[in-house]
Design an enzyme around this catalytic site. Structure first.
Site, PDB file in Angstrom:
ATOM      1  N   GLU A  43      -8.056  -4.350  11.168  1.00 37.70           N
ATOM      2  CA  GLU A  43      -7.750  -5.052   9.917  1.00 37.70           C
ATOM      3  C   GLU A  43      -8.886  -5.989   9.515  1.00 37.70           C
ATOM      4  OE1 GLU A  43      -5.272  -3.785   8.404  1.00 37.70           O
ATOM      5  OE2 GLU A  43      -4.707  -2.694  10.216  1.00 37.70           O
ATOM      6  N   GLU A  91     -10.454   3.403   5.611  1.00 36.70           N
ATOM      7  CA  GLU A  91      -9.698   3.634   6.841  1.00 36.70           C
ATOM      8  C   GLU A  91     -10.542   4.237   7.956  1.00 36.70           C
ATOM      9  OE1 GLU A  91      -7.145   2.197   7.383  1.00 36.70           O
ATOM     10  OE2 GLU A  91      -6.173   1.834   5.479  1.00 36.70           O
ATOM     11  N   GLU A 104       0.821  -1.209   0.000  1.00 32.20           N
ATOM     12  CA  GLU A 104       0.000   0.000   0.000  1.00 32.20           C
ATOM     13  C   GLU A 104       0.855   1.260   0.000  1.00 32.20           C
ATOM     14  OE1 GLU A 104      -4.238   1.009   1.981  1.00 32.20           O
ATOM     15  OE2 GLU A 104      -2.649   0.639   3.405  1.00 32.20           O
ATOM     16  N   HIS A 114     -11.567  -4.256   7.683  1.00 29.56           N
ATOM     17  CA  HIS A 114     -11.200  -4.020   6.288  1.00 29.56           C
ATOM     18  C   HIS A 114     -11.634  -5.158   5.362  1.00 29.56           C
ATOM     19  CE1 HIS A 114      -9.048  -0.309   6.159  1.00 29.56           C
ATOM     20  NE2 HIS A 114      -8.114  -0.664   7.004  1.00 29.56           N
ATOM     21  N   ALA A 155      -0.197  -2.495  10.584  1.00 32.11           N
ATOM     22  CA  ALA A 155      -0.661  -3.741   9.985  1.00 32.11           C
ATOM     23  C   ALA A 155      -1.237  -3.430   8.613  1.00 32.11           C
ATOM     24  CB  ALA A 155      -1.720  -4.410  10.872  1.00 32.11           C
ATOM     25  N   MET A 156      -1.551  -4.498   7.866  1.00 33.56           N
ATOM     26  CA  MET A 156      -2.110  -4.345   6.523  1.00 33.56           C
ATOM     27  C   MET A 156      -3.141  -5.420   6.270  1.00 33.56           C
ATOM     28  SD  MET A 156      -2.023  -2.461   3.879  1.00 33.56           S
ATOM     29  CE  MET A 156      -3.185  -2.707   2.543  1.00 33.56           C
ATOM     30  N   GLU A 157      -4.266  -5.009   5.663  1.00 35.78           N
ATOM     31  CA  GLU A 157      -5.464  -5.835   5.589  1.00 35.78           C
ATOM     32  C   GLU A 157      -5.503  -6.790   4.411  1.00 35.78           C
ATOM     33  OE1 GLU A 157      -6.604  -1.860   3.497  1.00 35.78           O
ATOM     34  OE2 GLU A 157      -5.389  -2.470   5.207  1.00 35.78           O
ATOM     35  N   ASN A 158      -4.403  -7.359   3.995  1.00 33.77           N
ATOM     36  CA  ASN A 158      -4.434  -8.297   2.882  1.00 33.77           C
ATOM     37  C   ASN A 158      -5.456  -9.403   3.162  1.00 33.77           C
ATOM     38  OD1 ASN A 158      -1.885  -6.952   2.077  1.00 33.77           O
ATOM     39  ND2 ASN A 158      -1.046  -8.166   3.769  1.00 33.77           N
TER      40      ASN A 158
END
Length: 867
Positions: free
Chosen positions: A317, A339, A144, A320, A283-286
């Site tokens: 997350e 977000e 991202e 998301h 963190a990242m919402e993959n």
């Protein structure tokens, strides 16, 4: 490269021309450990380790105008081969380092790109990390907003969604994960095809990770049995500290909550969560493979605020998966559509589903503080922003998009009602599943479910910038009771919008026992400059009026003179923890606005902080007190204030319950506040064990906390820090050591670290952060003085030469904010005036730092009048 910064106009043009049917991505990561017979620079293990890996991408896509031209995105050192519809293209002609020119497109197309992509040390793209503890190599991706193009060729914009099939060749003994379920067959990891998703949420994690599994089970209303495989992973060296059971507990509670409220079953199959090293984000919402920074695995004792923070991020997350992954904004203008919702839903589900039932207190105290700061910067923007290009997008992951947006959604829930809000969300998911949306798509469903016209509300709250101030005005009658209570609304000249606020107004008085408690409350719609709250007429005269009680709206709370006087003397007697947190936040805003002297805020923390029951609020007060002293206190009072803070912190440390969270928080604060020889001697004695504090465990993390101030004051030299590293020769230990080494009060040390940060690329992203944190020490203003002029001379070159993530660290972190004089302000203004054509994102960072400095100088002037 010129083509890296994709513009909104280019993305819109490409989206109108192309639609993507699917990707097949094949990665060969066997080079990660220097295997496969490759050579240095060609993917093998040279002095700096392997550099590249092979990436082969097949994209099938359609074009609405056969014969037209477009481009694909790829940032890579080299392209080996390109084929478009069976026609071989010359990589030297069609690839410029960031884009692949695609000419004479057909109605249906197949693009095959064979490239050598680079391993990253900046946390962007395919990040490669070598664990110093055992030499193991770990990989993960982070994309991202637009770094998937560093790993495979694609159309890098959120509205060109497609299904993906990944296959990965990895070193023997490794496990590989991606968004879909995978299996190892004939030496190749092959993964199930994903649902249609955007490029930036695809993901690969590979290495000898420690992996734990569980299962979530749920019966849906139609009788369907839902089973979701759960997984959680971390580096092997962190496995002894990994409390996966608690991660799974929060995950299951969250999945229950969202299934109860969104009426759309989790759509992405499995649910893995990877805690990875040197991560740039929280963190990242993959979908199917969420990535987190590994600092959420706690190596030492932490307070419940840390566990609450981790739970909140897990749930953020998870939100998301629906708000962002299932339904995605069309372009980064509407980043808030994911977000803001995730930030709000994270707190909403935290309170509604987990043991952290006081989550709204943390939201009011911590998240909103981030929003209030961002919304008063010259770079403030509406929640729905104007994002011209990817550099704008990178900087828009800010307190407006996250915390103000979430605060606005909390106000929206108060405005339309929780049931209407949730029903609108359910319709939104079903109507736009696997698609892309804009602001109007959300507003239309909320109008349906609430029956309210959302246009005016949206214009006031989502499409204008700035924060309003709400102040109570109490007029007493001849009988001593409230004759009239009004709420006054103000807005800054720069953003004069007065908004409609649904607020609760609380009246507080002291009881016979001395507790400060609420005895009357009324909800009202505040609109315009003055609103009378008729319901409170006739009430007993209050000692404190809280105009945003229960924190329903987003505003700066102000106080009338009586209320402020009450807080000065009786803040610790306020029994409701949310009300207390709101008052602390309001007092901090008064300090930042140069309406309350910094020394008075410090005094309030020293007098009442020890009575604070909410550990997260207490830790925030510590941070604010430090900031008040460093930035807003008059320079002539800093020495006195520093001594008072250190003495107060030591006093509270000794008074705190043995083994309590308060004891740990005050111990950390005492270390950061230490200024006198006696302070440093106590830290040394605690480290050596010659002195103990009953119940205080000096674990390895706390040892590093104690060592940093000793290093910064010349009492822990390189030898001592090397000895500490020998006790903790881990990735975390090395980061701590780097920070402590950079903190030493030596001109030679500062020159060396400046060069490492500005002139070379030897440091990874995590070590850049650690070095900057050590370099910038409030006690070393004189040592830092030579770097103000150097800063303004180099930042444009840094922005051009370094990745945007590293450049942001350097430009933000090395701004000479501690050289807080009008001369530094003039230097910032001179740079801005001379660089009007500099990249807008770079100018924004300098402008924000300049504004913080100007605010600090105003605060210092306010504080000096008290002296």
């Amino acid at each position: 490269m010129p083509g890296e910064n994709l513009t909104r106009d280019e993305a819109r043009e490409r989206a109108a021309l192309l639609s993507v049917d699917g990707y097949e991505v094949s990665l060969d990561l066997r080079t990660a450990t220097g295997a496969n017979g490759t050579t240095a620079g060609e993917g093998g293990a040279g002095a700096e380790g392997p550099h590249t890996f092979r990436s082969v991408t097949t994209i099938r896509f359609r074009c609405t105008e056969p014969g037209a031209s477009s481009f694909a995105d790829l940032i890579a050192p080299a392209v080996t081969a390109v084929s478009l519809n069976g026609r071989d293209l010359d990589p030297g002609e069609v690839f410029d380092g960031s884009r692949l020119l695609l000419e004479d497109l057909a109605a249906d197309n197949e693009l095959i790109v064979d490239a050598r992509c680079a391993y990253s040390r900046t946390g962007e793209g395919m990040h490669r990390f070598v664990d110093p503890e055992d030499g193991e190599v770990y990989l993960y991706t982070q994309y991202e907003p637009a770094d998937a193009r560093r790993v495979f060729a694609n159309f890098e914009q959120p509205d060109l969604k497609a299904p993906y099939r990944f296959e990965v060749r990895a070193p023997e003994g490794w496990t590989v994960w991606s968004n879909g379920a995978g299996e190892l067959t004939d030496g190749v990891w092959r993964f199930a095809e994903t649902k249609p998703i955007s490029t930036y949420i695809t993901c690969v994690v590979a290495g000898p990770y420690h992996y734990v599994t569980d299962t979530y089970e749920r019966e849906l209303p139609d009788g369907t049995r839902l089973e979701i495989p759960l997984g959680a992973m971390c580096r092997k060296a962190l496995a002894p500290h990994f409390d996966a059971d608690d991660v799974f507990l929060v995950t299951k509670q969250g999945l229950d909550f969202f299934h109860d409220h969104v009426d759309y079953p989790y759509p992405f199959g499995k649910y893995d969560q990877a805690f990875v090293p040197e991560y740039n984000l929280g963190a990242m919402e993959n979908p199917g493979l969420v990535t987190f920074r590994e600092e959420f695995i706690f190596r030492g004792k932490v307070t419940q605020a840390s566990y609450e923070g981790r739970a909140n991020v897990i749930l953020h997350e998870m939100a998301h998966m629906w708000f962002g992954d299932l339904v995605t904004m069309e372009w980064w203008d509407d980043l808030w559509l994911k977000e803001s919702f995730a930030d709000f839903m994270g707190a909403f589900s935290l309170v509604g589903a987990t043991r952290f039932t006081d989550g709204w207190i943390t939201f009011a105290n911590r998240r909103k503080a981030w929003a209030y700061r961002a919304d008063q910067l010259p770079s403030t923007h509406p929640v729905t922003a104007d994002i011209r290009d990817l550099q704008d997008a990178k900087l828009n992951f800010d307190g407006i998009t996250y915390a103000k947006g979430a605060s606005v959604l909390k106000q929206l829930v108060a405005y339309v009602g929780q049931d209407a809000f949730l029903e609108g969300s359910r319709r939104y998911f079903k109507r736009h599943a696997y698609g892309n949306t804009r602001l109007g798509d959300l507003l239309s469903v909320l109008e349906e479910t609430s029956g309210r016209d959302m246009t005016a509300w949206s214009r006031s709250w989502l499409q204008t910038a700035g924060v309003n101030s709400l102040t109570p005005q109490v007029l007493l009658g001849t009988d001593g009771r409230v004759g009239e209570l009004a709420v006054l609304q103000e807005a800054p000249e720069s953003h004069p919008e007065l908004r409609p606020h649904r607020v609760a107004v609380g009246l507080y008085r002291r009881t016979a026992e001395g507790a400060l408690e609420r005895y009357a409350r009324a909800e009202a719609d505040v609109d315009g400059p003055r609103t009378v709250v008729a319901e409170l007429a006739g009430a007993e005269a209050p000692e404190l009026v809280l105009v945003n009680d229960d924190d329903l709206t987003y505003c700066k709370i102000r106080f009338d003179e009586t209320s402020l006087a009450t807080l000065r003397e009786h803040l610790g007697a306020l029994t409701d923890p949310l009300a207390r947190a709101l008052c602390w936040s309001a007092l901090w805003n008064l300090t930042r606005d140069a309406l309350l002297p910094a020394r008075e805020f410090v005094d309030l923390v020293l007098r009442f902080g020890g009575r604070e029951s909410d550990i997260g609020v207490l830790q925030m007060l510590h941070a604010w007190a430090e900031s008040a002293l460093v930035h807003y206190a008059a320079p002539a009072w800093r020495e006195t204030g520093g001594r008072l803070l250190a003495e107060g912190a030591r006093r509270e440390l000794e008074a705190a319950g043995p083994g309590s969270e308060q004891q740990l928080a005050w111990a950390r604060f005492f270390a950061r506040s230490a200024v006198a020889p006696g302070d440093f001697r106590l830290l040394q004695e605690l480290l050596s064990g010659t002195v103990t504090v009953d119940g205080l465990e000096i674990d390895q993390e706390l040892r590093w906390v104690f060592l940093e101030p000793l290093a910064a004051h010349g009492l822990a030299d390189e030898k001592a820090l090397a000895g500490e590293l020998a006790r903790d020769d881990t990735a975390s230990g090395r980061r701590h050591q780097v920070r402590c080494l950079a903190a030493r009060p030596s001109a030679e040390v500062k020159a060396r670290d400046w060069a490492r940060l500005v002139e070379s690329e030897e440091l990874s992203n995590a070590l850049v952060e650690a070095t900057i944190a050590g370099f910038v020490q409030p006690s070393q203003r004189e040592l830092l003085a030579p770097y103000a002029e150097k800063y303004f001379a180099v930042i444009e070159r840094v922005w051009e030469e370094r990745s945007i993530q590293i450049a942001m660290h350097v430009v933000r972190g090395l701004f000479p904010e501690l050289l807080d004089s009008p001369g530094t302000l003039d230097a910032a203004d001179a740079w801005l005036a001379a660089h009007e054509d500099a990249p807008p994102a770079l100018r924004r960072l300098v402008l924000e730092a300049r504004d913080d400095l100007a605010r600090a100088l105003r605060g210092q002037a306010c504080d000096a009048t008290t002296g």
